[in-house]
Scaffold this active site. Structure first.
Site, PDB file in Angstrom:
ATOM      1  N   VAL A 264      31.052   2.642  37.803  1.00  0.00           N
ATOM      2  CA  VAL A 264      32.437   2.633  37.469  1.00  0.00           C
ATOM      3  C   VAL A 264      33.304   3.929  37.752  1.00  0.00           C
ATOM      4  O   VAL A 264      34.671   3.842  37.732  1.00  0.00           O
ATOM      5  CB  VAL A 264      32.664   2.885  35.942  1.00  0.00           C
ATOM      6  CG1 VAL A 264      32.249   1.636  35.422  1.00  0.00           C
ATOM      7  CG2 VAL A 264      31.947   3.874  35.339  1.00  0.00           C
TER       8      VAL A 264
ATOM      9  N   TYR B 299      30.299  15.805  26.440  1.00  0.00           N
ATOM     10  CA  TYR B 299      30.380  14.512  26.316  1.00  0.00           C
ATOM     11  C   TYR B 299      31.089  14.307  24.934  1.00  0.00           C
ATOM     12  O   TYR B 299      31.902  13.306  24.723  1.00  0.00           O
ATOM     13  CB  TYR B 299      28.759  13.952  25.571  1.00  0.00           C
ATOM     14  CG  TYR B 299      28.547  12.588  24.915  1.00  0.00           C
ATOM     15  CD1 TYR B 299      28.348  11.524  25.768  1.00  0.00           C
ATOM     16  CD2 TYR B 299      28.532  12.648  23.831  1.00  0.00           C
ATOM     17  CE1 TYR B 299      28.183  10.515  25.296  1.00  0.00           C
ATOM     18  CE2 TYR B 299      28.348  11.191  23.173  1.00  0.00           C
ATOM     19  CZ  TYR B 299      28.276  10.230  23.832  1.00  0.00           C
ATOM     20  OH  TYR B 299      27.997   8.918  23.375  1.00  0.00           O
TER      21      TYR B 299
END
Length: 250
Positions: free
Chosen positions: A64, A154
């Site tokens: 991606v 994250y």
């Protein structure tokens, strides 16, 4: 929106929640384009989903962070099934101590978890307009609201996904496109297993706990089917399977 006969793109669709979502959608009559870097798992899932010589799913190798790969998912959906109705920007990676390990691994986390979501949404809007509207679902995390000290990058990307999603609320009125997010706590997957192998994680699991993966998939299905949801995030926790977190955009 009904699910039957809809065309769905799922990034990170070969394992974990992506694969579980693909199975549920196909079982309810949708056709799916699965993008993932795990070619072996993707092809195995394809064999499972395409039974009786019927093409319910297509797997495409997709990193991606390569926007040409992302575009190929949409072109394939258009050329094979005639268009796209639902986009699930689900691909994600994580690594404990990513900020403190003195490498640049955190850059890849931002590229996968945030930049690819933004690009996938841009492409989604472009293709959904051709269908007169549709649904985009971005995968966030409860770490957006309860940041993890051992994975600050994250947590940052997931908080950004929530804010990005909320900012697109008005697309429902302008283009009949509903953009929402799913924010689960921990569930068993390759990603969570990579993040939680730490003593520090014990505090996080005590606070947030684990949920069955079916609860996460139910949240995706609810977003697809509930036409009132736009710019919202559904939190999936052990105490509440579908709490809606909603804030007005400026």
């Amino acid at each position: 929106m009904q699910i039957k006969d809809k065309v769905v793109i799922i990034t990170g669709g070969a394992n974990g929640s992506g694969a579980a979502l693909a199975r549920r959608l196909v079982s309810e009559g949708a056709r799916v384009i699965i993008g993932d870097v795990d070619r072996k798992a993707g092809e195995e899932l394809l064999t499972e989903l395409n039974q009786n010589n019927k093409v319910n799913a297509i797997f495409i190798f997709c990193d991606v962070t390569n926007f040409d790969h992302l575009s190929q998912l949409f072109d394939t959906a258009q050329n094979t099934f005639g268009g796209v109705d639902i986009v699930c920007n689900n691909a994600g990676i994580g690594k404990k101590n990513e900020f403190y390990d003195q490498t640049n691994s955190w850059i890849k986390i931002i590229d996968v978890n945030l930049n690819a979501v933004i690009k996938g949404t841009q492409l989604g809007i472009q293709y959904l307009k051709k269908r007169g509207g549709g649904v985009i679902i971005n995968t966030a995390s409860m770490s957006a609201f309860y940041p993890m000290r051992y994975a600050p990058i994250y947590s940052t990307t997931k908080r950004a996904v929530v804010g990005f999603t909320q900012s697109l609320r008005d697309l429902k009125d302008t283009d009949k496109i509903r953009v929402n997010a799913v924010a689960p706590v921990f569930f068993v997957s390759n990603l969570t297993q990579g993040l939680i192998k730490s003593k520090r994680h014990e505090e996080s699991t005590k606070k947030l706990g684990f949920v069955p993966i079916d609860d996460v998939i139910d949240a995706f299905i609810r977003i697809i089917q509930d036409d009132k949801l736009a710019g919202d995030t559904i939190a999936v926790t052990k105490n509440d399977k579908s709490k809606i977190i909603s804030k007005s955009s400026l």
